[in-house]
Scaffold this motif. Structure first.
Motif, mmCIF file in Angstrom:
data_model
loop_
_atom_site.group_PDB
_atom_site.id
_atom_site.type_symbol
_atom_site.label_atom_id
_atom_site.label_comp_id
_atom_site.label_asym_id
_atom_site.label_seq_id
_atom_site.Cartn_x
_atom_site.Cartn_y
_atom_site.Cartn_z
ATOM 1 N N GLN A 284 -7.529 3.876 -3.774
ATOM 2 C CA GLN A 284 -6.733 3.032 -2.987
ATOM 3 C C GLN A 284 -7.146 3.321 -1.503
ATOM 4 O O GLN A 284 -7.879 4.337 -1.091
ATOM 5 N N ARG A 285 -6.534 2.225 -0.886
ATOM 6 C CA ARG A 285 -6.718 2.395 0.445
ATOM 7 C C ARG A 285 -5.621 1.476 1.404
ATOM 8 O O ARG A 285 -4.953 0.685 0.529
ATOM 9 N N VAL A 286 -5.338 1.592 2.374
ATOM 10 C CA VAL A 286 -4.299 0.646 3.341
ATOM 11 C C VAL A 286 -5.243 0.107 4.115
ATOM 12 O O VAL A 286 -5.830 0.590 5.196
ATOM 13 N N VAL A 287 -5.065 -1.465 4.277
ATOM 14 C CA VAL A 287 -5.579 -2.203 5.022
ATOM 15 C C VAL A 287 -4.665 -3.135 5.821
ATOM 16 O O VAL A 287 -3.871 -3.747 5.175
ATOM 17 N N ASN A 288 -4.311 -3.202 6.823
ATOM 18 C CA ASN A 288 -3.354 -4.011 7.931
ATOM 19 C C ASN A 288 -2.197 -3.857 7.133
ATOM 20 O O ASN A 288 -1.417 -4.790 6.745
ATOM 21 N N SER A 289 -1.610 -2.619 6.816
ATOM 22 C CA SER A 289 -0.356 -2.333 6.136
ATOM 23 C C SER A 289 -0.338 -2.844 4.700
ATOM 24 O O SER A 289 0.695 -2.798 4.288
#
Length: 98
Positions: free
Chosen positions: A31-36
């Motif tokens: 998983q990751r968070v990109v631009n919320s």
């Protein structure tokens, strides 16, 4: 999973989701968070292939189920472990014969 795939994911900001039980056997799930926005990944391995060499449909449904649940928790503001249950969705799956 290959070391090359692992390093590429890590260098792109992906982290492994902490899992147990069945999901631990399926994964690793990333998983990751990109631009919320939350993004999820699963690198197909030999253990995920059927006799035709394609990714098992059950793996795709497991991935969809898990990521939908994780997204529902983030959207609702609930964190793990949940203080109350999150609704279960019905995800119909159909297979095609060729």
């Amino acid at each position: 999973m290959t070391d090359k795939a692992t390093e590429k994911l890590k260098s792109s900001g992906w982290t492994i989701v902490d899992t147990t039980g069945f999901l631990h056997l399926v994964g690793p799930l990333w998983q990751r968070v990109v631009n919320s926005g939350h993004e999820y990944a699963l690198v197909a391995q030999d253990k995920h292939h059927n006799r035709r060499g394609l990714v098992q449909g059950g793996l795709l449904m497991t991935f969809a189920d898990r990521t939908c649940g994780m997204t529902a928790r983030y959207v609702s503001g609930r964190r793990w472990p949940p203080s109350s249950s999150t609704p279960t969705l019905s995800i119909p799956a159909r297979s095609a014969r060729f």
